[in-house]
Design a protein around this motif. Structure first.
Motif, PDB file in Angstrom:
ATOM      1  N   GLY A  17       0.787  -1.225   0.000  1.00 33.53           N
ATOM      2  CA  GLY A  17       0.000   0.000   0.000  1.00 33.53           C
ATOM      3  C   GLY A  17       0.817   1.272   0.000  1.00 33.53           C
ATOM      4  N   ILE A  25      -3.098  -1.029  -6.380  1.00 36.72           N
ATOM      5  CA  ILE A  25      -2.435   0.193  -5.912  1.00 36.72           C
ATOM      6  C   ILE A  25      -2.465   1.238  -7.012  1.00 36.72           C
ATOM      7  CG2 ILE A  25      -0.323   1.153  -4.933  1.00 36.72           C
ATOM      8  CD1 ILE A  25      -1.779  -0.877  -3.179  1.00 36.72           C
ATOM      9  N   LEU A  79      -5.715   2.842  -6.875  1.00 32.84           N
ATOM     10  CA  LEU A  79      -5.759   3.771  -5.740  1.00 32.84           C
ATOM     11  C   LEU A  79      -5.123   5.100  -6.126  1.00 32.84           C
ATOM     12  CD1 LEU A  79      -6.148   4.498  -2.714  1.00 32.84           C
ATOM     13  CD2 LEU A  79      -3.939   3.409  -2.290  1.00 32.84           C
ATOM     14  N   MET A 136      -8.732   2.991  -0.501  1.00 34.49           N
ATOM     15  CA  MET A 136      -8.290   1.644  -0.834  1.00 34.49           C
ATOM     16  C   MET A 136      -9.496   0.705  -0.979  1.00 34.49           C
ATOM     17  SD  MET A 136      -5.711  -0.433  -1.381  1.00 34.49           S
ATOM     18  CE  MET A 136      -4.183   0.034  -0.577  1.00 34.49           C
TER      19      MET A 136
END
Length: 599
Positions: free
Chosen positions: A308, A324, A327, A349
């Motif tokens: 993350g 990711i 995100l 997330m």
């Protein structure tokens, strides 16, 4: 982007995920699985050796014994060799190095983390894998190459299973007993047994009543199926086959079973998340351009992304790191309005996860022709609740007229009869049952290891850990001097498990080298240091508990009962990056804080 602008309803998805989870939770948790012992002991026999290698029992003395010949044992041996330690013995129950890649030779077996990241010690061996995701045979060969490169075949004991260990305080030695009658002595022992090596079977009523052929995927029976790791299972022509389990292993072998069997029934309790794999050969020009340090850089980049932590570039760029990327796109869209607090990142997330899983479900719908089958293959949970899978042929296999998905809507199989499998009240007659039911993960350490460890005070490791693990850094435990453990328990979880094993191997080799260089007889963690680490693990674990509780059952969350697995048994909640830094800072201190050294 507001909730009303999203192409999905977050509240509806949360409710759906919870409903799908709840109908799969079982009160017996890990106890639903059978231990492969007694009547089931033949499921762990080695099908890859022609005969047992005869030798006399050993009662010698070795400086370091490493238990396990998989990546953990190989990395421990390599780092001990790097430290100049020559007197090493590896003990491995298989016939060669490789660990899980020695046992798992089922058709289609391959790594699901990019091979340039996953295979350890590539630079040290001056080797670049032939594909982005290499097949099992190449991984096994690389394991053997590591053993040869570091002279780990010298003094190794294969086809040898540890049956017990006890500490002798007078000699300051571990006495290691084996099924070959050995009573070996060692100053130091490294337990690199691995978390995925002991098969488990489902506790289904009637499992012993079945009279057809059976085997576990980790002991694939090519004498029965014909063919090899590449497939072409000619022995299954004219056969009706049932496979129980739809996790990562089944995803890889089902296409080959479906291609060869006259009829294949895939019994499903929970569908896996199936993303694009897009495997391809290694570009020779790219391989030639790699500079020293390339693998460490790539491993750290991958680990940061799947942990993350956004990176300037995604070196691996695959299904693991895609979430990711989503995100980052979401944060960029929100611009100055983006909430970059921990809570804000977590919320973003979750939305990125919803978006990714909607994509996964849409893929199943687009590929599978039958609408009911496609619907049953859709996973309803967060992506990292279960190990994500990546495959380009699994979903297509269900378009074969000879392949049937038997979805049990989360209930599992009713029972097994002499002639087949009963699910949803219907009996499916089969000639062979393949158990793709995975490995023991959440059971007691000694059960998973297959032996008991008795420490300095006469207590076993099972007795000491009855209420939860007690270690420093997940590696050393009070009352068990000169003993080192390589496992994810109380350590930093990594998607690419060899990355963690490499960090632990470096740490263990540092401690053993220090002890030998300073004539230290025993190294043991101090009780206060151990208690402090346990408390830190408990405190950190509370961060991930809500997520795990929301997940569908699986080995990641102790079969849907994370609260029943003592918080201190979990991985380090601060994540692997923080954990690796803790180990590095501890070594940099130089004083081995928290360890008691006896001369």
């Amino acid at each position: 982007m507001t909730a009303t602008d999203l192409p999905f309803d977050p509240d509806a998805l949360r409710a759906k995920y919870r409903a799908e989870r709840d109908k799969r939770v079982r009160l017996d948790g890990n106890e639903q699985y059978l231990e492969v012992a007694g009547d089931y002991s033949d499921f762990v026999d080695d099908p890859y050796i022609e005969s047992v290698l005869e030798r006399s029992p050993l009662d010698d003395d070795t400086e370091v014994i490493v238990i396990g010949g998989g990546f953990g044992g190989l990395l421990a041996g390599a780092r001990l060799r790097d430290a100049g330690i020559s007197d090493i013995r590896l003990i491995e129950k298989g016939g060669d190095f490789g660990g899980t890649w020695y046992w798992n030779r089922y058709p289609g077996a391959m790594c699901d983390v990019e091979s340039y990241v996953y295979l350890p010690l590539l630079e040290e061996l001056d080797y670049v894998p032939t594909e982005k995701y290499v097949h099992a045979a190449e991984i096994l060969e690389h394991s053997r190459a590591i053993g040869a490169h570091y002279d780990l075949y010298d003094n190794a004991c294969f086809q040898t299973e540890v049956t017990g260990m006890r500490w002798d305080d007078d000699e300051a030695r571990w006495i290691v007993s084996t099924n070959r009658g050995d009573e070996m002595r060692a100053k130091f022992v490294v337990m690199a047994n691995g978390p995925l090596h002991r098969p488990k079977l489902p506790g289904i009523d009637g499992i012993t009543d079945y009279t057809g052929h059976t085997f576990h995927t980790s002991r694939w029976d090519y004498h029965y199926t014909g063919g090899g790791p590449h497939g072409d299972l000619t022995g299954l022509r004219g056969k009706r086959v049932g496979i129980i389990g739809t996790g990562a292993t089944a995803v890889q072998c089902v296409p080959h079973l479906g291609e060869s069997a006259d009829e294949l029934y895939v019994f499903q309790r929970t569908p896996s998340s199936i993303d694009v794999r897009n495997n391809r050969p290694t570009d020779p020009d790219w391989a030639a351009s790699l500079e020293p340090g390339w693998q460490t850089e790539r491993m750290q980049n991958f680990n940061a992304l799947v942990s993350g932590q956004p990176q300037p570039v995604d070196l691996v760029d695959d299904g693991w790191t895609d979430i990711i990327g989503k995100l980052l796109v979401r944060i960029q869209r929100e611009g100055a309005d983006a909430d970059l607090s921990p809570e804000g990142i977590a919320a973003s997330m979750e939305l990125a996860d919803f978006e990714k899983m909607e994509e996964i479900r849409r893929r199943a719908q687009e590929i599978v022709d039958d609408p009911d089958t496609a619907e049953a293959l859709k996973p309803w949970y967060r992506q990292f609740c279960k190990r994500p899978c990546f495959h380009d042929d699994y979903l297509d296999t269900f378009n074969r007229p000879s392949v049937s998905l038997v979805d049990t809507d989360g209930r599992g199989i009713d029972r097994i009869t002499a002639g087949g499998v009963v699910a949803n009240g219907v009996e499916y007659e089969v000639d062979c049952i393949v158990f793709a039911t995975g490995f023991e993960v959440g059971t007691d350490y000694s059960r998973r290891a297959g032996y008991e460890v008795t420490g300095r005070l006469g207590r076993t490791l099972t007795e000491k850990w009855a209420d939860g693990m007690e270690t420093l850094h997940g590696i050393v435990s009070h009352e068990f001097p000169n003993l080192f453990i390589m496992s994810p328990g109380q350590a930093g979880f990594t998607v690419s498990f060899p990355h963690l094993l490499g960090e632990q191997a470096t740490h263990i080799a540092y401690i053993i080298d220090h002890a030998l260089a300073n004539d230290v007889d025993s190294v043991e963690v101090e009780p206060d240091a151990e208690a402090a680490w346990v408390q830190q693990v408990i405190d950190k674990s509370r961060v991930s508990l809500p997520f795990l509780e929301s997940c569908t059952p699986g080995y990641y969350n102790n079969e849907g009962q994370p609260e029943k697995r003592a918080a201190q048994n979990s991985t380090y909640g601060g994540g692997s990056i923080e954990y690796f830094q803790i180990l590095a800072d501890w070594r940099a201190d130089g004083s081995l804080p928290g360890l008691q050294l006896t001369r």
